[in-house]
Enzyme design. Structure first.
Site, PDB file in Angstrom:
ATOM      1  N   SER A   1      37.500  19.462  -7.310  1.00  0.00           N
ATOM      2  CA  SER A   1      37.401  19.178  -5.873  1.00  0.00           C
ATOM      3  C   SER A   1      35.991  18.576  -5.669  1.00  0.00           C
ATOM      4  O   SER A   1      35.051  18.595  -6.239  1.00  0.00           O
ATOM      5  CB  SER A   1      37.498  20.409  -5.242  1.00  0.00           C
ATOM      6  N   LYS A   2      36.032  18.020  -4.368  1.00  0.00           N
ATOM      7  CA  LYS A   2      34.798  17.441  -3.927  1.00  0.00           C
ATOM      8  C   LYS A   2      33.493  18.262  -3.748  1.00  0.00           C
ATOM      9  O   LYS A   2      32.302  17.975  -4.024  1.00  0.00           O
ATOM     10  CB  LYS A   2      35.114  16.781  -2.513  1.00  0.00           C
ATOM     11  N   ARG A   3      33.754  19.340  -3.385  1.00  0.00           N
ATOM     12  CA  ARG A   3      32.882  20.410  -3.416  1.00  0.00           C
ATOM     13  C   ARG A   3      31.783  20.579  -4.238  1.00  0.00           C
ATOM     14  O   ARG A   3      30.750  21.045  -4.418  1.00  0.00           O
ATOM     15  CB  ARG A   3      33.224  21.821  -2.959  1.00  0.00           C
TER      16      ARG A   3
END
Length: 485
Positions: free
Chosen positions: A255-257
């Site tokens: 994921s982007k996080r």
RNA sequence: GGCGCUAUCGUCUAAGGGUUAGGACACCGCCCUCUCAAGGCGGUAAUACGGGUUCGAAUCCCGUUAGCGCUACCA
């Protein structure tokens, strides 16, 4: 048999950027198609109007092209099975939905989403799997008529048969089975007239004669619905291959996080497409040999779905960096030169009139020390401008009270040289050291610091040779004046 | 919660009944060396747990645990 011609598709939804997991899915489809002399299709799954992002499709196509994955049929390219945008195929889905409606394997549902939500919450509380309660399945014909005339919004749901075990074979996961009891009466056509993924993908895959559906594991749970749809239509189910997911370092879904997920991010950071492609190819697949470095053609040659793993793979940036280093080293000098010039033109050094011969020498000297093109500048800054500061730690280590005097002697020696070669610098330094009665190292380290400002880098004589006599002397004198203990 | 999928060094993985469990990245050490790299050589490090089946299990079966996915009028 002509119908055995392999046809695969990459079917992303245009949400803004190409996810590295998407790149891998696209790559495996591409490799499988090329390996089997098949056709690689790009289909845009833009059936969610809420998620429409301006320019996403163009970006997607540009990124695929950057990676070297050219498709045979799709947007801007055409093909015999278009259009390749699902948003342009609405009448097709409508027609097939009507067919199911008339055959009784689908029905209209007028339920408000608020009611459905409530229902779901209740089911959750009772620890049941959430399923539509089929209120509208039992609506009398007259009432349906009335609602239609009133223009009440509705969706079309597929009717899932009771008490069926749906079995299928997945090339990667082998036999999988689900009970139809747990499957929801899936919405096929939304109230805005757009199809859901499930209907659209089945209809398109059939109409586009897709032979192998290669996609992420997140779709595995949806397969029974698709199988049922193929069955309702009387169509053959394509071969299925569900790929393991790409994971964050903590094993959650990538994921982007937790870092960059867009291919564009890696491109912008200076990763080579060769490295990124090589890297994602190995996330979930391996050739069964010890070869690690592959170009696209070699991947095509050796790829097979049978060797794709089942378990998710962590995206490990260290290995990607190593691959970038290796692929960069495999480039020819001319290729590196072009990339370097291109990079320099975007930096503060863009107006420096550096000729190719000079840059080529820098490249040769720095090659074994750079992972990215930008490293030529970041790690070899002194080839582009005189040192502004001198590494304090190195000054403490290599600069002594007597150093300025010794360097003065050396620079005088250098001044007497005409068109010195690398060897001439070496001889000059040796002789100076000898006359000063000190070890070569004393001078070498001090000169390196004086001309580069740092403690590491290519061999000193290479640096001097690249900088040239005048510049070297200038820098030595500069250092003598500026370095204070 | 329900259903499904998965499980070998920190990470990517090989080994599909018999191996000192192999390789790569990363890490550490040595060599090379004017430094930093590169390169060469070597090292630390894994079969989640518990039961079976078998002469023999990382491998086959069952269970447990954990992780992930799905559970939308999103894909």
């Amino acid at each position: 048999m002509n119908q055995n011609k392999v046809r695969v598709r990459f079917a992303p939804s245009p949400t803004g950027y190409l996810h590295v997991g998407g790149l891998r899915t696209a790559l495996y489809n591409y490799l499988f198609a090329r390996k089997n002399n098949g056709v690689f299709i790009l289909r845009i799954e833009d059936t969610d109007r809420n998620r429409y992002v301006e320019g996403a499709v163009e970006n997607l196509i540009a990124t695929l092209r950057w990676a070297g994955l050219d498709y045979d049929e799709g947007p801007h390219k055409g093909g015999d099975y278009g259009p390749y945008f699902q948003s342009e195929r609405l009448e097709i889905y409508r027609k097939y939905a009507e067919q199911l409606l008339s055959e009784g394997t689908a029905y209209r549902c007028f339920c408000a989403s608020e009611r459905l939500e409530k229902m779901r919450k209740t089911q959750e509380k009772m620890k049941l799997s959430s399923k539509y309660d089929r209120t509208c399945l039992h609506l009398p014909e007259s009432e349906i008529e009335k609602k239609l005339i009133d223009g009440d919004p509705y969706v079309i749901r597929m009717k899932i048969p009771e008490n069926r075990i749906i079995k299928f074979y997945d090339i990667i996961r082998q036999d999988v089975e689900f009970s139809s009891e747990l499957i929801d009466d899936q919405v096929l056509i939304k109230s805005d007239g757009y199809p859901t993924y499930h209907l659209a993908n089945v209809v398109d895959d059939h109409l586009m004669k897709i032979t192998h559906v290669i996609r992420g594991e997140e779709w595995l749970s949806s397969v029974p619905k698709h199988i049922l749809l193929y069955e309702y239509f009387g169509w053959e189910v394509p071969n299925l291959a569900h790929l393991p997911l790409l994971l964050n370092p903590d094993k959650s879904k990538l994921s982007k996080r937790q870092g960059d997920v867009a291919v564009e991010d890696y491109k912008a950071k200076g990763y080579l497409k060769e490295a990124l492609v090589n890297f994602v190819a190995f996330l979930g697949w391996n050739p069964g040999t010890t070869q690690e470095l592959f170009d696209l053609n070699q991947l095509i040659e050796q790829f097979s779905l049978e060797r794709v793993n089942k378990a998710g793979a962590v995206f490990n940036i260290e290995k990607l960096n190593w691959l970038n280093f290796e692929h960069l080293r495999k480039k020819t000098e001319a290729e590196v030169l072009n990339m370097l010039k291109d990079y320099l033109s975007q930096t503060e050094y863009k107006n420096l009139q550096l000729d190719d011969a000079y840059l080529l020498k820098v490249i040769e000297a720095m090659r074994a020390r750079v992972t990215f093109i930008k490293d030529f500048v970041e790690k070899g800054k002194y080839f582009f401008e005189p040192p502004i500061i001198y590494d304090e730690e190195i000054v403490n280590k290599r600069w002594r009270e007597e150093t300025p005097e010794q360097l003065k002697r050396l620079s005088e020696f250098f001044s007497g040289l005409t068109n010195p070669t690398k060897e001439d610098y070496e001889v000059a330094l040796h002789k100076t050291a000898q006359s000063l009665n000190i070890g070569n190292g004393k001078l070498i380290h001090a000169v390196r610091l004086a001309v580069s400002g740092v403690g590491g880098g290519p061999g000193l004589y290479d640096i001097l040779n690249i900088l040239g006599k005048d510049e070297s002397i200038k820098r030595i004198e500069n250092a003598i004046n500026r370095i204070k203990l």
